[in-house]
Scaffold this motif. Structure first.
Motif, short mmCIF file in Angstrom:
data_model
loop_
_atom_site.label_atom_id
_atom_site.label_comp_id
_atom_site.label_asym_id
_atom_site.label_seq_id
_atom_site.Cartn_x
_atom_site.Cartn_y
_atom_site.Cartn_z
N SER A 1 -22.39 94.72 -18.18
CA SER A 1 -23.36 95.50 -17.32
C SER A 1 -24.27 94.48 -16.49
N PHE A 2 -24.06 93.16 -16.59
CA PHE A 2 -24.90 92.56 -15.62
C PHE A 2 -24.99 92.79 -14.28
N GLU B 1 -23.22 102.46 -24.52
CA GLU B 1 -23.71 103.36 -25.79
C GLU B 1 -24.39 102.84 -26.71
N ASN B 2 -25.55 102.98 -27.13
CA ASN B 2 -26.62 102.26 -28.07
C ASN B 2 -27.08 100.92 -27.67
N GLU B 3 -26.76 100.65 -26.45
CA GLU B 3 -27.43 99.26 -25.96
C GLU B 3 -28.62 99.32 -25.18
N LEU B 4 -29.58 98.53 -25.27
CA LEU B 4 -30.71 98.61 -24.08
C LEU B 4 -29.97 98.43 -22.80
N PRO B 5 -30.62 98.77 -21.83
CA PRO B 5 -30.03 98.40 -20.52
C PRO B 5 -30.38 96.92 -20.38
N VAL B 6 -29.25 96.28 -19.66
CA VAL B 6 -29.61 94.77 -19.44
C VAL B 6 -30.88 94.49 -18.79
N GLU B 7 -31.42 95.22 -17.99
CA GLU B 7 -32.53 94.89 -17.07
C GLU B 7 -33.91 94.98 -18.09
N SER C 1 -23.44 95.77 -13.08
CA SER C 1 -22.94 97.14 -12.62
C SER C 1 -24.30 97.93 -13.25
N PRO C 2 -24.35 99.22 -12.87
CA PRO C 2 -25.43 100.09 -13.43
C PRO C 2 -25.02 100.89 -14.39
N LEU C 3 -24.02 100.52 -15.35
CA LEU C 3 -23.50 101.38 -16.32
C LEU C 3 -24.21 101.23 -17.45
N ARG C 4 -24.41 102.45 -18.34
CA ARG C 4 -25.14 102.33 -19.48
C ARG C 4 -24.09 101.98 -20.59
#
Lengths: 386, 275
Positions: A221-222, A229-235, A224-227
């Protein structure tokens, strides 16, 4: 901070770890680090290079001992930091094929580390996150195993008068460093253990930073805007984790930065990512270089033979995305570097080289240059050549 | 009885789904919210029976409105109809949002009343990693939120709304960015610049039913999921480069984080809500 660390980790720079994917790759890494005078970590996994006793590895038919001799001989300016990547139980094929139990796998991992230390590996990554079936180990057990190996390596290094540094954590979902609370808990546990045993704290912790390699691209996801599942957004994840690392005075290491764009790479020093590992991109780069040459000289028979050897290895399997549409040729490109040291490929390569030498073309020199270009892309974006 | 909240639901060609959500919100929150439905260019038979405003111009029929333009359309209509100031809060959701059978609007209001600085409040999802950060403390302030349901304070909207030519292109979100990658980040940035904040709470849960986008894009009359994602990213990056000279989401995100950190320097009493 020790002189070693001051040399390796610098403000506004991201230190680089390179997977020793092949002989040409190792030569390229040494040449560049010596030419531009920057430190470079060569991060060998146990599958790539392990001790003689553990059966060596798939890279250049080296074992830890012969690989270390080679590096030391060619690294005139002493810029290379030999490092163990993902050491630990069941991180070597032999321990899986021989169905080692925990005791045997731990003993084997310890012996592997001992050979690393005796052969001047400087940074030791202890990864106890997986079991024999590549399944996640519960955190408590993983930490127990970590402490056992950490203590063993510390004591062994001391006994043999060697100075080593440690890297902990893993980029996979392991329950140890995947979110801020887990990271703090793991670091607290490790630091308490270090205090109790009077060991130096680890220098690196591996954090998932939204990078993941599949096929020949970075699908994390570095960029891409994809979420996930169960992970924090990389931002959120990345700046927060770096903040924690800075608070705990440990360096954050990213794995799998392969194939990121120049812009993403150039952000690394600005984001405060202290160090990054890159590996398969250089192996694939060499494979693509070889294919280009074979196409240019219209050596289609050799090319087909190479595709066949590589495809049959099935080493591409673990890199495929779910429901992959990769063709047979694309799969052969993914796994090319895994077969560079096989007998079949070495015979084929000799035939190719004999043909090309008559055309005044040195294949290995060309391939090494191709890998150098790839490594240089990282070095420049990480401000290492300045 | 005057209600504090205007809920705006965005529909495109899924009338049953939209009507169900409408009825569910009404059933559990009828004293708290008025509900409005923006129809984003649905074909005639797919317009929700509760639709309030219908975007029936050619472009909307062809491509829809998406979150930004759809919510702009609804909010600007309220403004035009002199109803914008009737409400203290706005709850903006897409029709594929799954909510609980409970009075969530009351819960939202309670949180907003307690947290005076909050401009934007997002419910959490069981599928998000953020839920792990919201266990002990059920609300935290964030510099990045990615959702399809937001609860907004009117006084914040009042400060940032665009009323030169209020409409679907510009009332709140920047409608030039059609698919909307980055438009919520822009709103969050505006909040922190105004010494306000954006939060996620695990006191209220919502989920997104992605099946509609993944499997029913034909029915919704939109691009297939993967194609939409590529366009969403491409358009968003182009927009942020042009508008802010940012080269990527990272430049944007780190810029917002600077204001996020400043917010807590100014408001030290809120540090327990900092990530």
């Amino acid at each position: 901070m020790s002189k070693f660390l001051k040399n390796l980790i610098k403000k506004n720079k991201t230190a680089l770890g390179i997977g020793p994917m092949s002989l040409n790759c190792v030569k390229a890494a040494i040449s560049l680090s010596n030419k531009y005078s920057f430190p470079l970590m060569l991060i060998a996994s146990r599958r790539q290079i392990d001790s003689k006793e553990n059966g060596g590895g798939y890279v250049n038919n080296w074992n830890t001992e012969s690989y270390s001799k080679f590096v030391k001989k060619f690294d005139k300016k002493k810029k290379i930091i030999m490092s163990r990547d993902h050491g630990g139980p069941w991180q070597n094929n032999l321990e899986i094929s021989k169905k080692f139990n925990l005791k045997e796998a731990m003993a084997s991992a310890k012996r592997s580390y001992e050979i690393d230390i005796l052969n001047d590996f400087k940074i030791i990554h202890i990864d106890t996150s997986i079991d024999i079936n590549n399944k996640k180990v519960p955190i408590k057990k993983s930490l127990e195993r970590f402490f056992e190996l950490f203590e063993h390596c510390n004591n062994f290094a001391k006994k043999n008068n060697k100075k080593i540094f440690f890297e902990i954590g893993t980029e996979e979902q392991s329950g140890t460093t995947n979110n801020p609370d887990e990271l703090k808990e793991t670091l607290d546990n490790v630091y308490n253990f270090c205090k109790k045993k009077k060991f130096q704290k680890p220098i690196f912790v591996v954090i998932q930073s939204g990078t993941r390699v599949a096929e020949t691209r970075n699908v994390g996801s570095f960029e891409s805007p994809l979420r996930i599942e169960n992970e924090l957004p990389v931002e959120i994840q990345l700046p927060k984790m770096i903040e924690i690392c800075n608070d705990y005075k440990i360096f954050m290491k990213e794995h799998n930065a392969d194939y990121l764009s120049n812009h993403s790479l150039s952000l690394h020093p600005r984001l405060g990512i202290h160090a990054t590992n890159v590996a398969p991109e250089f192996g694939v780069g060499e494979t693509k270089g070889l294919i280009d040459v074979l196409k240019k000289y219209k050596l289609s028979k050799y090319l087909d033979e190479f595709y066949e050897i590589s495809y049959k290895s099935k080493k591409w399997k673990k890199w495929l995305v779910p429901d992959s549409k990769a063709t047979k040729i694309e799969k052969a490109v993914i796994s090319g570097h895994y077969v560079f040291s096989t007998e079949d490929f070495l015979i084929l390569k000799e035939q190719i080289k004999s043909y090309l030498i008559k055309k005044n073309f040195n294949l290995d020199t060309y391939l090494e240059k191709q890998i150098q270009k790839s490594i240089l892309r990282y070095a420049k974006n990480f401000n290492l050549t300045k | 009885m005057k209600k504090k909240v205007a809920t705006i639901i965005l529909n495109r060609n899924l009338p049953k789904v939209t009507d169900k959500l409408y009825n569910q919100i009404k059933k559990y929150n009828k004293n708290e919210t008025d509900i409005f439905i923006v129809d984003a260019g649905s074909i005639k038979k797919n317009i929700s029976k509760y639709s309030t405003w219908i975007a029936d111009w050619k472009q909307a029929k062809k491509k829809g409105l998406r979150f930004g333009r759809g919510m702009n359309f609804g909010l600007s209509k309220l403004y035009e109809e002199n109803r914008f100031y009737d409400y203290e809060y706005f709850f903006l959701i897409t029709n594929d949002t799954i909510i609980k059978n409970k009075p969530i609007i009351k819960d939202f209001c309670k949180i907003m009343e307690k947290h005076n600085y909050l401009a934007i409040l997002s419910p959490c999802s069981k599928k998000w990693g953020e839920k792990n950060l919201l266990q002990k403390n059920k609300i935290k302030y964030f510099w990045y939120i990615h959702n399809n349901a937001y609860f907004l304070r009117r006084s914040f909207l009042d400060k940032i709304k665009n009323i030169k030519k209020p409409g679907y292109r510009n009332f709140l979100f920047d409608g030039k960015n059609f698919r909307g990658y980055g438009i919520v980040s822009e709103i969050i940035l505006k909040a922190y610049k105004l010494n306000m904040a954006a939060a996620i709470t695990s006191k209220i849960w919502v989920e997104e039913n992605e099946n509609y986008l993944l499997k029913m894009s034909n029915l919704i009359k939109t691009e297939p999921y993967n194609q939409n994602l590529i366009l969403y990213l491409r358009e968003g990056i182009t927009w942020m480069k042009k508008k802010y000279k940012f080269q990527s989401k990272w430049d944007f995100s780190m810029h917002i984080k600077k204001f996020y950190d400043k917010f807590f320097q100014k408001n030290k009493e809120l540090l327990k809500y900092k990530l």
